[in-house]
Design an enzyme around this catalytic site. Structure first.
Site, mmCIF file in Angstrom:
data_model
loop_
_atom_site.group_PDB
_atom_site.id
_atom_site.type_symbol
_atom_site.label_atom_id
_atom_site.label_comp_id
_atom_site.label_asym_id
_atom_site.label_seq_id
_atom_site.Cartn_x
_atom_site.Cartn_y
_atom_site.Cartn_z
ATOM 1 N N ALA A 35 0.831 -1.209 0.000
ATOM 2 C CA ALA A 35 0.000 0.000 0.000
ATOM 3 C C ALA A 35 0.867 1.261 0.000
ATOM 4 O O ALA A 35 0.591 2.225 -0.722
ATOM 5 C CB ALA A 35 -0.934 -0.007 1.209
ATOM 6 N N TYR A 37 4.013 1.507 -1.029
ATOM 7 C CA TYR A 37 4.684 1.572 -2.336
ATOM 8 C C TYR A 37 3.728 2.146 -3.385
ATOM 9 O O TYR A 37 4.093 3.026 -4.165
ATOM 10 C CB TYR A 37 5.161 0.177 -2.745
ATOM 11 C CG TYR A 37 5.829 0.132 -4.097
ATOM 12 C CD1 TYR A 37 7.205 0.303 -4.220
ATOM 13 C CD2 TYR A 37 5.083 -0.063 -5.259
ATOM 14 C CE1 TYR A 37 7.822 0.278 -5.470
ATOM 15 C CE2 TYR A 37 5.692 -0.085 -6.511
ATOM 16 C CZ TYR A 37 7.058 0.078 -6.603
ATOM 17 O OH TYR A 37 7.654 0.059 -7.841
ATOM 18 N N ASP A 38 2.494 1.633 -3.392
ATOM 19 C CA ASP A 38 1.510 2.084 -4.379
ATOM 20 C C ASP A 38 1.192 3.567 -4.219
ATOM 21 O O ASP A 38 1.030 4.286 -5.208
ATOM 22 C CB ASP A 38 0.231 1.257 -4.261
ATOM 23 C CG ASP A 38 0.437 -0.190 -4.687
ATOM 24 O OD1 ASP A 38 1.432 -0.459 -5.381
ATOM 25 O OD2 ASP A 38 -0.383 -1.043 -4.304
ATOM 26 N N SER A 83 27.048 -18.426 -28.196
ATOM 27 C CA SER A 83 26.424 -19.561 -27.516
ATOM 28 C C SER A 83 27.530 -20.394 -26.885
ATOM 29 O O SER A 83 28.719 -20.200 -27.169
ATOM 30 C CB SER A 83 25.617 -20.397 -28.507
ATOM 31 O OG SER A 83 26.457 -20.841 -29.554
ATOM 32 N N LYS A 116 21.996 -22.687 -15.003
ATOM 33 C CA LYS A 116 21.658 -22.224 -16.353
ATOM 34 C C LYS A 116 20.159 -21.933 -16.402
ATOM 35 O O LYS A 116 19.339 -22.845 -16.509
ATOM 36 C CB LYS A 116 22.046 -23.273 -17.392
ATOM 37 C CG LYS A 116 21.866 -22.821 -18.835
ATOM 38 C CD LYS A 116 22.405 -23.875 -19.796
ATOM 39 C CE LYS A 116 22.247 -23.414 -21.238
ATOM 40 N NZ LYS A 116 20.839 -23.267 -21.631
ATOM 41 N N GLU A 171 19.698 -13.322 -18.064
ATOM 42 C CA GLU A 171 18.589 -14.148 -18.546
ATOM 43 C C GLU A 171 17.289 -13.653 -17.923
ATOM 44 O O GLU A 171 17.136 -13.650 -16.695
ATOM 45 C CB GLU A 171 18.830 -15.606 -18.157
ATOM 46 C CG GLU A 171 18.049 -16.607 -18.962
ATOM 47 C CD GLU A 171 18.732 -17.003 -20.266
ATOM 48 O OE1 GLU A 171 18.123 -17.784 -21.020
ATOM 49 O OE2 GLU A 171 19.862 -16.539 -20.528
ATOM 50 N N CYS A 408 -24.537 -30.605 -19.357
ATOM 51 C CA CYS A 408 -25.934 -30.156 -19.420
ATOM 52 C C CYS A 408 -26.521 -30.229 -20.825
ATOM 53 O O CYS A 408 -27.697 -29.911 -21.018
ATOM 54 C CB CYS A 408 -26.051 -28.729 -18.879
ATOM 55 S SG CYS A 408 -25.286 -27.486 -19.950
ATOM 56 N N CYS A 423 -19.394 -23.472 -22.284
ATOM 57 C CA CYS A 423 -20.818 -23.625 -21.996
ATOM 58 C C CYS A 423 -21.285 -22.347 -21.319
ATOM 59 O O CYS A 423 -20.713 -21.942 -20.301
ATOM 60 C CB CYS A 423 -21.049 -24.829 -21.078
ATOM 61 S SG CYS A 423 -22.762 -24.971 -20.514
#
Length: 669
Positions: A35, A37-38, A83, A116, A171, A408, A423
């Site tokens: 609260a 923070y908001d 890579s 990783k 990452e 049904c 449904c």
């Protein structure tokens, strides 16, 4: 407010919010409530809107998402994002060690091992401490500029603790609990689900609308320093320490190893621990720690000679799909589920796997009788990966979704922009039954002893059809059911009676209003305090509440604009069900005698009903101390979902462990 005062306040709020973000998302040790923070964030957004000349590209307000993009611009990396070569077994690791030693004269090589992370590789560029650009790896030479989306990830600092110019690499990933929640929401909304957390992270970070990325709860671990101006760091382990000091989130589970035997032991250790993490890893990265040795070994055209990625064996098995059953959820979505010959996957026996929707069955050409590959997405949810077509005999049966509801027999519909069949019959018994199961569940009305089996018995006996019917149940009716005796019937009647005293947020969540989860229910309850006040609220009023968007506001207003719902609420009142907020407010906690006074508490995992920052604030208001790690001096560990390694540490130090329910009971005393 003068321009000078506004500028000063904007700078104060930015510093505060940057500190709060670092404490919560990097240190995992928040110092303020959600609260608070908001409130600070809303004040900053308002001041910046009123004073656009003071807007800054590194403002924390950027994290809520900016302008929708037309296209991602291409970015050429200053140095290639190479890579890594792969190792698949112990022999491959020993071969790597041999090659390293052959390439240098010094026989003493120290390695550093890191988890990783299975996410999306990105580069982050900072100029004099300010985040100026972020890009995907792409083909290693050219990536895409995703700066605006990366700014929504709170683990990425917008401003560093030093005015340094550098490029960091890491990452971006989606925590498992966020992945499960996102897929549940997408499934309820009839949308395509993500196959795994990696796809979810990649799909979120490449959204042209940053506001979508901001809602996806992504995080990031930085794993390397590509270059830094005017600074020489002799080892990779020291560069990670330096990155942590600057404010980046680095993975704490790294380890330096003196020998390849130590490396192999680390790999084996994390192969066992892997399922307990709240994020996916698909292997271990092993690097030579000494930067001078790295430079001596050099790189090939594709990968460095001083590093290798050990890939964990795929958790995939083959079994036979014997049938497809259908289930109707409480929102009416019809979900096909594969029935499988029992098989062990990632440590548990799997008999079923969700097929999500008809499109997936068609896309993978799944037929009854097929041999299929099964794995657990995110090490959690069993899924059918693909069909082994070579094993087909010609006797397999194509599957066609029904045109009518299996519960049904109402005609099924596919709503606009949805992939699921739904449904829409409000009297569908399957939806009513699933709604009742949700109503009595742990995070809703929490009626002990009233689970799926008993709800089904009561429903089949025609004793309950609405939520309010639960409060008219008698001991005599329960005694007619299978496995009920005098004591169990008495206990259940009492448990139902006790649930009448629950706070408003539990009732709200239990009603199953579309798009309203446990956290939003608590937000509404705290804001309006009574059901009557919430029922009167307009869509515009609801949208003024932080984190309540247009879709949720519309859903709430639509739900209460229904005579049947208003009749249900009236019945609750007549049965004496509480419809007011009874939760704790920080101001009420001062000078109260409490269990927490003088105790050291650690919070871990996801708390469903109360955020961790709010829980921390309340513990401290009651005289307790909240720390970020478990030690001999810890008195209590409060463990939410996906608690992880801190549970093991608590057992090691004989620390008492509570779940969220027990914690809330103590707070509410």
């Amino acid at each position: 407010m003068s321009k000078e005062i506004a500028k000063k306040r904007i700078e104060e709020l930015r510093d505060l919010l940057n500190t709060f973000n670092y404490q919560y998302h990097v240190l995992d040790n928040p110092s303020v409530s959600d609260a608070e923070y908001d409130r600070d964030m809303q004040e900053l957004i308002k001041l910046e809107a009123e004073n656009p000349e003071f807007m800054s590209e590194d403002s924390p307000s950027i994290r809520v998402g900016g302008t929708v993009l037309d296209i991602f611009e291409k970015v050429t990396h200053k140095s290639p994002m190479l890579s890594l070569g792969n190792a698949f077994n112990e022999g491959d690791l020993r071969d790597f060690d041999r090659r390293v030693h052959q390439g240098i004269d010094d026989a003493n090589v120290r390695y550093i091992c890191e988890l990783k992370i299975d996410g999306l590789a990105v580069s982050l560029h900072y100029e004099k401490g300010r985040f100026i650009q972020g890009a995907t790896r792409g083909d290693g030479i050219t990536g895409e500029d995703i700066t605006q989306n990366l700014k929504t990830i709170k683990a990425i600092p917008l401003r560093l603790n030093e005015e340094v110019t550098l490029e960091a690499r890491g990452e971006a990933y989606m925590p498992k609990r966020s992945f499960v929640k996102l897929n549940e929401e997408k499934e309820q909304n009839g949308e395509d689900v993500f196959a795994n957390p990696r796809n979810a992270a990649a799909g979120s970070i490449r959204q042209l609308d940053p506001k979508i990325a901001a809602k996806r709860n992504l995080s990031m671990f930085v794993y390397g320093l590509a270059n830094v101006e005017e600074k020489t760091i002799p080892s990779h382990s020291e560069s990670l320490d330096f990155l942590g000091e600057l404010g980046f989130k680095t993975n704490p589970n790294r380890r330096t190893c003196e020998t390849i035997e130590d490396v192999i032991a680390y790999v084996e250790e994390w192969q066992e621990k892997r399922p307990h993490l709240d994020y996916e890893i698909d292997g271990i990265v092993i690097k030579v720690d000494d930067v001078a040795i790295q430079e001596s070994l050099g790189t090939t055209a594709k990968s460095p000679r001083w590093a290798i990625a050990y890939k964990f064996p795929a958790e995939e098995v083959v079994t036979r799909l014997t049938g497809i059953e259908l289930s109707v959820g409480r929102t009416g979505v019809v979900t096909p589920t594969a029935e499988l010959e029992p098989v062990r996957v990632a440590g548990t026996i799997v008999r079923r796997a969700s097929l999500h929707n008809e499109d997936l069955i068609r896309e993978k050409d799944i037929r009854i009788g097929d041999y299929v590959v099964v794995k657990k997405a995110g090490d959690i949810i069993p899924e059918v990966v693909n069909v082994i077509f070579d094993k087909r005999t010609g006797e397999e049966e194509e599957y066609h979704m029904p045109t009518h509801c299996p519960a049904c027999e109402s005609e099924l519909v596919r709503l606009e922009e949805e992939v699921a069949l739904r449904c829409i019959n409000p009297t569908c018994p399957a939806q009513i039954r699933e709604g009742l199961i949700h109503f009595v569940s742990r995070n809703a009305m929490n009626i002990d002893g009233l689970g799926e089996r008993v709800i089904t018995q009561l429903f089949d006996a025609d004793y309950i059809r609405t939520f309010a019917d639960l409060y008219s149940l008698t001991k005599e009716q329960l005694l007619e059911l299978e496995r009920f005796g005098e004591k169990s019937a008495t206990n259940l009647v009492q448990a139902i009676e006790n649930s009448k005293e629950n706070s408003l947020e539990r009732l709200l969540f239990g009603l199953g209003i579309r798009h309203v989860g446990a956290k939003a229910a608590r937000t509404f309850a705290e804001h309006f305090e009574t059901m009557d006040e919430l029922v009167k609220a307009t869509e515009e009023e609801l949208k003024t509440i932080n984190e309540i968007g247009e879709k949720m506001a519309q859903s709430v207003v639509t739900y209460f604009d229904n005579e049947d719902v208003l009749e249900l609420l009236q019945q609750f009142k007549e049965y004496g069900v509480n419809m007011a907020y009874k939760g704790i407010k920080i101001a009420d906690l001062q000078n109260v005698e409490s269990y927490f006074a003088g105790k050291t508490v650690v919070l871990t995992g996801k708390l469903e009903v109360m955020g961790r920052s709010e829980a921390k604030k309340k513990i401290e208001a009651l005289g307790g101390k909240v720390t970020g790690s478990v030690s001999k001096s810890t008195d209590l560990l409060v463990a939410g979902e996906a608690a992880g390694s801190k549970l093991a540490q608590a057992e090691k130090h004989n620390v008492e462990v509570w779940n969220e329910e027990r914690f809330l009971q103590e707070l509410n005393k």
